[in-house]
Scaffold this motif. Sequence first.
Motif, PDB file in Angstrom:
ATOM      1  N   ARG A   1       0.852  -1.180   0.000  1.00 34.72           N
ATOM      2  CA  ARG A   1       0.000   0.000   0.000  1.00 34.72           C
ATOM      3  C   ARG A   1       0.891   1.234   0.000  1.00 34.72           C
ATOM      4  O   ARG A   1       1.866   1.308   0.730  1.00 34.72           O
ATOM      5  CB  ARG A   1      -0.915  -0.003   1.208  1.00 34.72           C
ATOM      6  N   GLY A   2       0.522   2.191  -0.833  1.00 31.05           N
ATOM      7  CA  GLY A   2       1.304   3.410  -0.913  1.00 31.05           C
ATOM      8  C   GLY A   2       0.449   4.565  -1.382  1.00 31.05           C
ATOM      9  O   GLY A   2      -0.762   4.441  -1.558  1.00 31.05           O
ATOM     10  N   VAL A   3       1.110   5.680  -1.584  1.00 29.88           N
ATOM     11  CA  VAL A   3       0.449   6.891  -2.047  1.00 29.88           C
ATOM     12  C   VAL A   3       1.201   7.383  -3.274  1.00 29.88           C
ATOM     13  O   VAL A   3       2.432   7.454  -3.269  1.00 29.88           O
ATOM     14  CB  VAL A   3       0.462   7.979  -0.944  1.00 29.88           C
ATOM     15  N   ALA A   4       0.444   7.717  -4.328  1.00 25.83           N
ATOM     16  CA  ALA A   4       1.064   8.188  -5.570  1.00 25.83           C
ATOM     17  C   ALA A   4       0.676   9.631  -5.809  1.00 25.83           C
ATOM     18  O   ALA A   4      -0.422  10.065  -5.476  1.00 25.83           O
ATOM     19  CB  ALA A   4       0.621   7.326  -6.741  1.00 25.83           C
ATOM     20  N   ASP A   5       1.611  10.375  -6.390  1.00 26.88           N
ATOM     21  CA  ASP A   5       1.292  11.709  -6.897  1.00 26.88           C
ATOM     22  C   ASP A   5       1.767  11.763  -8.344  1.00 26.88           C
ATOM     23  O   ASP A   5       2.069  10.721  -8.931  1.00 26.88           O
ATOM     24  CB  ASP A   5       1.893  12.815  -6.024  1.00 26.88           C
ATOM     25  N   ALA A   6       1.854  12.903  -8.924  1.00 22.74           N
ATOM     26  CA  ALA A   6       2.213  13.017 -10.340  1.00 22.74           C
ATOM     27  C   ALA A   6       3.661  12.631 -10.619  1.00 22.74           C
ATOM     28  O   ALA A   6       4.032  12.395 -11.767  1.00 22.74           O
ATOM     29  CB  ALA A   6       1.958  14.447 -10.825  1.00 22.74           C
ATOM     30  N   VAL A   7       4.480  12.547  -9.569  1.00 24.08           N
ATOM     31  CA  VAL A   7       5.911  12.334  -9.768  1.00 24.08           C
ATOM     32  C   VAL A   7       6.410  11.000  -9.228  1.00 24.08           C
ATOM     33  O   VAL A   7       7.298  10.392  -9.789  1.00 24.08           O
ATOM     34  CB  VAL A   7       6.707  13.483  -9.109  1.00 24.08           C
ATOM     35  N   ARG A   8       5.835  10.514  -8.139  1.00 28.30           N
ATOM     36  CA  ARG A   8       6.404   9.327  -7.487  1.00 28.30           C
ATOM     37  C   ARG A   8       5.329   8.526  -6.770  1.00 28.30           C
ATOM     38  O   ARG A   8       4.201   8.975  -6.597  1.00 28.30           O
ATOM     39  CB  ARG A   8       7.481   9.744  -6.503  1.00 28.30           C
ATOM     40  N   VAL A   9       5.750   7.329  -6.331  1.00 24.89           N
ATOM     41  CA  VAL A   9       4.931   6.484  -5.469  1.00 24.89           C
ATOM     42  C   VAL A   9       5.703   6.306  -4.174  1.00 24.89           C
ATOM     43  O   VAL A   9       6.882   5.950  -4.188  1.00 24.89           O
ATOM     44  CB  VAL A   9       4.654   5.107  -6.111  1.00 24.89           C
ATOM     45  N   LYS A  10       5.036   6.544  -3.055  1.00 21.31           N
ATOM     46  CA  LYS A  10       5.675   6.389  -1.743  1.00 21.31           C
ATOM     47  C   LYS A  10       5.046   5.194  -1.039  1.00 21.31           C
ATOM     48  O   LYS A  10       3.842   5.139  -0.847  1.00 21.31           O
ATOM     49  CB  LYS A  10       5.489   7.647  -0.900  1.00 21.31           C
ATOM     50  N   VAL A  11       5.894   4.219  -0.684  1.00 21.23           N
ATOM     51  CA  VAL A  11       5.482   3.039   0.070  1.00 21.23           C
ATOM     52  C   VAL A  11       6.307   3.044   1.340  1.00 21.23           C
ATOM     53  O   VAL A  11       7.518   2.807   1.299  1.00 21.23           O
ATOM     54  CB  VAL A  11       5.705   1.738  -0.725  1.00 21.23           C
TER      55      VAL A  11
END
Length: 103
Positions: free
Chosen positions: A85-95
């Motif tokens: 599970r992670g969070v994505a924005d326009a530039v990256r995915v953070k897990v």
Amino acid sequence: MLDEPLAALDAHTRREICSELRRHLADFDGATVLVTHDPLDAMVLADRLIIIENSAVVQQGTPAEVARHPRTDYVARLVGLNLYRGVADAVRVKVGETHAYPA
């Protein structure tokens, strides 16, 4: 109804019987309910899966649909996937504390 039909078989016999059972089920016009705790048996033998977790139906669909889009971590483990599970924005995915950037 087939309740754990392959559970007590050795590995070699299990493969043979699984193949034969799949052929028989494909030729059978009626409905068959297969109860198994072995995800591989379910994926190989079933046309449609109903996955129960903690006494509740958490997902149903064809084996391909379930494998492509597992809805819970439990289902993902059953079909041999690791979900993070992670969070994505326009530039990256953070897990967690790890960041992934597209190539």
